[in-house]
Design a protein around this motif. Structure first.
Motif, PDB file in Angstrom:
ATOM      1  N   ASN A   4      -8.469   6.462   2.429  1.00 48.03           N
ATOM      2  CA  ASN A   4      -8.798   5.178   1.827  1.00 48.03           C
ATOM      3  C   ASN A   4      -7.566   4.289   1.784  1.00 48.03           C
ATOM      4  O   ASN A   4      -6.474   4.760   1.466  1.00 48.03           O
ATOM      5  CB  ASN A   4      -9.317   5.368   0.401  1.00 48.03           C
ATOM      6  CG  ASN A   4     -10.462   6.341   0.347  1.00 48.03           C
ATOM      7  OD1 ASN A   4     -11.313   6.359   1.218  1.00 48.03           O
ATOM      8  ND2 ASN A   4     -10.487   7.162  -0.680  1.00 48.03           N
ATOM      9  N   LYS A   5      -7.771   3.035   2.072  1.00 48.35           N
ATOM     10  CA  LYS A   5      -6.734   2.026   1.872  1.00 48.35           C
ATOM     11  C   LYS A   5      -7.367   0.948   1.012  1.00 48.35           C
ATOM     12  O   LYS A   5      -8.409   0.396   1.361  1.00 48.35           O
ATOM     13  CB  LYS A   5      -6.272   1.436   3.200  1.00 48.35           C
ATOM     14  CG  LYS A   5      -5.036   0.562   3.051  1.00 48.35           C
ATOM     15  CD  LYS A   5      -4.642  -0.130   4.343  1.00 48.35           C
ATOM     16  CE  LYS A   5      -4.244   0.816   5.419  1.00 48.35           C
ATOM     17  NZ  LYS A   5      -3.772   0.091   6.632  1.00 48.35           N
ATOM     18  N   ILE A   6      -6.738   0.713  -0.140  1.00 47.70           N
ATOM     19  CA  ILE A   6      -7.282  -0.259  -1.079  1.00 47.70           C
ATOM     20  C   ILE A   6      -6.287  -1.404  -1.213  1.00 47.70           C
ATOM     21  O   ILE A   6      -5.137  -1.192  -1.608  1.00 47.70           O
ATOM     22  CB  ILE A   6      -7.558   0.376  -2.453  1.00 47.70           C
ATOM     23  CG1 ILE A   6      -8.490   1.585  -2.315  1.00 47.70           C
ATOM     24  CG2 ILE A   6      -8.156  -0.649  -3.403  1.00 47.70           C
ATOM     25  CD1 ILE A   6      -8.696   2.355  -3.601  1.00 47.70           C
ATOM     26  N   HIS A   7      -6.722  -2.593  -0.858  1.00 45.39           N
ATOM     27  CA  HIS A   7      -5.907  -3.794  -0.982  1.00 45.39           C
ATOM     28  C   HIS A   7      -6.269  -4.447  -2.307  1.00 45.39           C
ATOM     29  O   HIS A   7      -7.438  -4.763  -2.547  1.00 45.39           O
ATOM     30  CB  HIS A   7      -6.198  -4.767   0.171  1.00 45.39           C
ATOM     31  CG  HIS A   7      -5.971  -4.148   1.511  1.00 45.39           C
ATOM     32  ND1 HIS A   7      -4.775  -4.250   2.172  1.00 45.39           N
ATOM     33  CD2 HIS A   7      -6.782  -3.415   2.309  1.00 45.39           C
ATOM     34  CE1 HIS A   7      -4.854  -3.622   3.330  1.00 45.39           C
ATOM     35  NE2 HIS A   7      -6.068  -3.107   3.436  1.00 45.39           N
ATOM     36  N   VAL A   8      -5.259  -4.624  -3.168  1.00 45.91           N
ATOM     37  CA  VAL A   8      -5.506  -5.121  -4.520  1.00 45.91           C
ATOM     38  C   VAL A   8      -4.534  -6.255  -4.849  1.00 45.91           C
ATOM     39  O   VAL A   8      -3.424  -6.302  -4.325  1.00 45.91           O
ATOM     40  CB  VAL A   8      -5.353  -3.993  -5.567  1.00 45.91           C
ATOM     41  CG1 VAL A   8      -6.297  -2.836  -5.276  1.00 45.91           C
ATOM     42  CG2 VAL A   8      -3.924  -3.493  -5.663  1.00 45.91           C
ATOM     43  N   PRO A   9      -4.952  -7.161  -5.752  1.00 47.94           N
ATOM     44  CA  PRO A   9      -4.010  -8.177  -6.234  1.00 47.94           C
ATOM     45  C   PRO A   9      -2.817  -7.487  -6.885  1.00 47.94           C
ATOM     46  O   PRO A   9      -2.969  -6.448  -7.539  1.00 47.94           O
ATOM     47  CB  PRO A   9      -4.807  -8.975  -7.264  1.00 47.94           C
ATOM     48  CG  PRO A   9      -6.237  -8.671  -6.981  1.00 47.94           C
ATOM     49  CD  PRO A   9      -6.268  -7.307  -6.388  1.00 47.94           C
ATOM     50  N   GLU A  10      -1.619  -8.053  -6.711  1.00 51.14           N
ATOM     51  CA  GLU A  10      -0.415  -7.390  -7.208  1.00 51.14           C
ATOM     52  C   GLU A  10      -0.402  -7.199  -8.715  1.00 51.14           C
ATOM     53  O   GLU A  10       0.278  -6.300  -9.220  1.00 51.14           O
ATOM     54  CB  GLU A  10       0.849  -8.122  -6.756  1.00 51.14           C
ATOM     55  CG  GLU A  10       1.061  -9.470  -7.389  1.00 51.14           C
ATOM     56  CD  GLU A  10       2.358 -10.127  -6.907  1.00 51.14           C
ATOM     57  OE1 GLU A  10       3.192  -9.460  -6.274  1.00 51.14           O
ATOM     58  OE2 GLU A  10       2.502 -11.331  -7.159  1.00 51.14           O
ATOM     59  N   ASP A  11      -1.174  -7.992  -9.448  1.00 50.95           N
ATOM     60  CA  ASP A  11      -1.174  -7.839 -10.904  1.00 50.95           C
ATOM     61  C   ASP A  11      -2.275  -6.901 -11.417  1.00 50.95           C
ATOM     62  O   ASP A  11      -2.420  -6.725 -12.618  1.00 50.95           O
ATOM     63  CB  ASP A  11      -1.272  -9.200 -11.596  1.00 50.95           C
ATOM     64  CG  ASP A  11      -2.567  -9.937 -11.282  1.00 50.95           C
ATOM     65  OD1 ASP A  11      -3.288  -9.535 -10.344  1.00 50.95           O
ATOM     66  OD2 ASP A  11      -2.860 -10.929 -11.977  1.00 50.95           O
ATOM     67  N   LEU A  12      -3.031  -6.280 -10.515  1.00 53.49           N
ATOM     68  CA  LEU A  12      -4.052  -5.324 -10.951  1.00 53.49           C
ATOM     69  C   LEU A  12      -3.341  -4.085 -11.502  1.00 53.49           C
ATOM     70  O   LEU A  12      -2.496  -3.503 -10.820  1.00 53.49           O
ATOM     71  CB  LEU A  12      -4.970  -4.935  -9.784  1.00 53.49           C
ATOM     72  CG  LEU A  12      -6.209  -4.140 -10.145  1.00 53.49           C
ATOM     73  CD1 LEU A  12      -7.219  -5.025 -10.880  1.00 53.49           C
ATOM     74  CD2 LEU A  12      -6.863  -3.561  -8.899  1.00 53.49           C
ATOM     75  N   PRO A  13      -3.643  -3.681 -12.724  1.00 53.80           N
ATOM     76  CA  PRO A  13      -2.947  -2.538 -13.315  1.00 53.80           C
ATOM     77  C   PRO A  13      -3.139  -1.248 -12.512  1.00 53.80           C
ATOM     78  O   PRO A  13      -4.204  -1.005 -11.934  1.00 53.80           O
ATOM     79  CB  PRO A  13      -3.593  -2.409 -14.698  1.00 53.80           C
ATOM     80  CG  PRO A  13      -4.172  -3.745 -14.992  1.00 53.80           C
ATOM     81  CD  PRO A  13      -4.590  -4.293 -13.659  1.00 53.80           C
ATOM     82  N   GLN A  14      -2.099  -0.431 -12.511  1.00 61.46           N
ATOM     83  CA  GLN A  14      -2.147   0.835 -11.798  1.00 61.46           C
ATOM     84  C   GLN A  14      -3.323   1.686 -12.264  1.00 61.46           C
ATOM     85  O   GLN A  14      -4.002   2.319 -11.454  1.00 61.46           O
ATOM     86  CB  GLN A  14      -0.836   1.593 -11.978  1.00 61.46           C
ATOM     87  CG  GLN A  14      -0.796   2.908 -11.215  1.00 61.46           C
ATOM     88  CD  GLN A  14       0.485   3.673 -11.435  1.00 61.46           C
ATOM     89  OE1 GLN A  14       1.024   3.705 -12.542  1.00 61.46           O
ATOM     90  NE2 GLN A  14       0.969   4.304 -10.386  1.00 61.46           N
ATOM     91  N   ALA A  15      -3.578   1.704 -13.547  1.00 60.65           N
ATOM     92  CA  ALA A  15      -4.688   2.505 -14.065  1.00 60.65           C
ATOM     93  C   ALA A  15      -6.011   2.054 -13.463  1.00 60.65           C
ATOM     94  O   ALA A  15      -6.890   2.884 -13.202  1.00 60.65           O
ATOM     95  CB  ALA A  15      -4.735   2.411 -15.589  1.00 60.65           C
ATOM     96  N   THR A  16      -6.155   0.759 -13.203  1.00 64.31           N
ATOM     97  CA  THR A  16      -7.402   0.240 -12.639  1.00 64.31           C
ATOM     98  C   THR A  16      -7.562   0.669 -11.188  1.00 64.31           C
ATOM     99  O   THR A  16      -8.611   1.172 -10.797  1.00 64.31           O
ATOM    100  CB  THR A  16      -7.463  -1.298 -12.755  1.00 64.31           C
ATOM    101  OG1 THR A  16      -7.350  -1.656 -14.131  1.00 64.31           O
ATOM    102  CG2 THR A  16      -8.765  -1.839 -12.184  1.00 64.31           C
ATOM    103  N   TYR A  17      -6.514   0.500 -10.371  1.00 58.00           N
ATOM    104  CA  TYR A  17      -6.713   0.882  -8.967  1.00 58.00           C
ATOM    105  C   TYR A  17      -6.773   2.394  -8.787  1.00 58.00           C
ATOM    106  O   TYR A  17      -7.423   2.885  -7.868  1.00 58.00           O
ATOM    107  CB  TYR A  17      -5.743   0.193  -8.014  1.00 58.00           C
ATOM    108  CG  TYR A  17      -4.271   0.496  -8.121  1.00 58.00           C
ATOM    109  CD1 TYR A  17      -3.754   1.718  -7.738  1.00 58.00           C
ATOM    110  CD2 TYR A  17      -3.384  -0.486  -8.544  1.00 58.00           C
ATOM    111  CE1 TYR A  17      -2.398   1.981  -7.791  1.00 58.00           C
ATOM    112  CE2 TYR A  17      -2.024  -0.245  -8.600  1.00 58.00           C
ATOM    113  CZ  TYR A  17      -1.535   1.005  -8.219  1.00 58.00           C
ATOM    114  OH  TYR A  17      -0.192   1.245  -8.273  1.00 58.00           O
ATOM    115  N   ARG A  18      -6.161   3.142  -9.676  1.00 57.78           N
ATOM    116  CA  ARG A  18      -6.327   4.603  -9.614  1.00 57.78           C
ATOM    117  C   ARG A  18      -7.765   4.989  -9.977  1.00 57.78           C
ATOM    118  O   ARG A  18      -8.354   5.877  -9.350  1.00 57.78           O
ATOM    119  CB  ARG A  18      -5.329   5.311 -10.514  1.00 57.78           C
ATOM    120  CG  ARG A  18      -3.931   5.300  -9.929  1.00 57.78           C
ATOM    121  CD  ARG A  18      -2.990   6.175 -10.761  1.00 57.78           C
ATOM    122  NE  ARG A  18      -1.707   6.299 -10.126  1.00 57.78           N
ATOM    123  CZ  ARG A  18      -1.396   7.251  -9.245  1.00 57.78           C
ATOM    124  NH1 ARG A  18      -2.288   8.144  -8.905  1.00 57.78           N
ATOM    125  NH2 ARG A  18      -0.192   7.293  -8.721  1.00 57.78           N
TER     126      ARG A  18
END
Length: 129
Positions: A4-18
């Motif tokens: 998986n490769k997840i592209h996220v806004p830089e301010d998205l919290p680590q806990a959220t993208y995990r």
């Protein structure tokens, strides 16, 4: 064998993208028969303005909050499994408080010859031994 490769806004919290990746992985296991140990993800952060998303193409989304989920996996899943994966991931996103409208997903399918995890060569070679 998804990666998986997840592209996220830089301010998205680590806990959220995990949490997003955890839910994605669980969905791949349940809908596509992926192995529980096939757990690989690269998170790519982007700055505001670095991704250009049409806010209304095939749904309404917030271009500044949109994530892109790329899933590379071995070919062989039925179309119905892929549709179920997309629906299930979006349901799971909503369950963790992420707006599923702000997600774009796509699959890239390939074969065992296209993967390598060791100096032995491709997965095709490893499976043959």
């Amino acid at each position: 064998m998804p990666f998986n490769k997840i592209h996220v806004p830089e301010d998205l919290p680590q806990a959220t993208y995990r949490a997003i990746n955890d839910q994605l992985h669980e969905s791949l296991v349940e809908t596509c028969g992926s192995h529980e140990d096939d757990f690989f993800c690269l998170v790519c952060r982007y700055r505001a303005g670095d991704m250009i998303f049409h806010p209304l193409f095939l749904g309404q989304r917030d271009p500044d909050r949109t994530i892109v989920i790329e899933i590379a996996l071995l070919s062989g899943r039925e179309d119905a499994q892929k549709e179920e994966l997309f629906k299930d991931v979006r349901k799971r996103l909503a369950n963790i408080g992420f707006n599923p409208a702000n997600s774009i997903m796509f699959l890239i399918e390939n074969e065992p010859i296209d993967w390598s995890f060791s100096e032995d060569g491709s997965v095709k070679t490893a499976w043959a031994t």
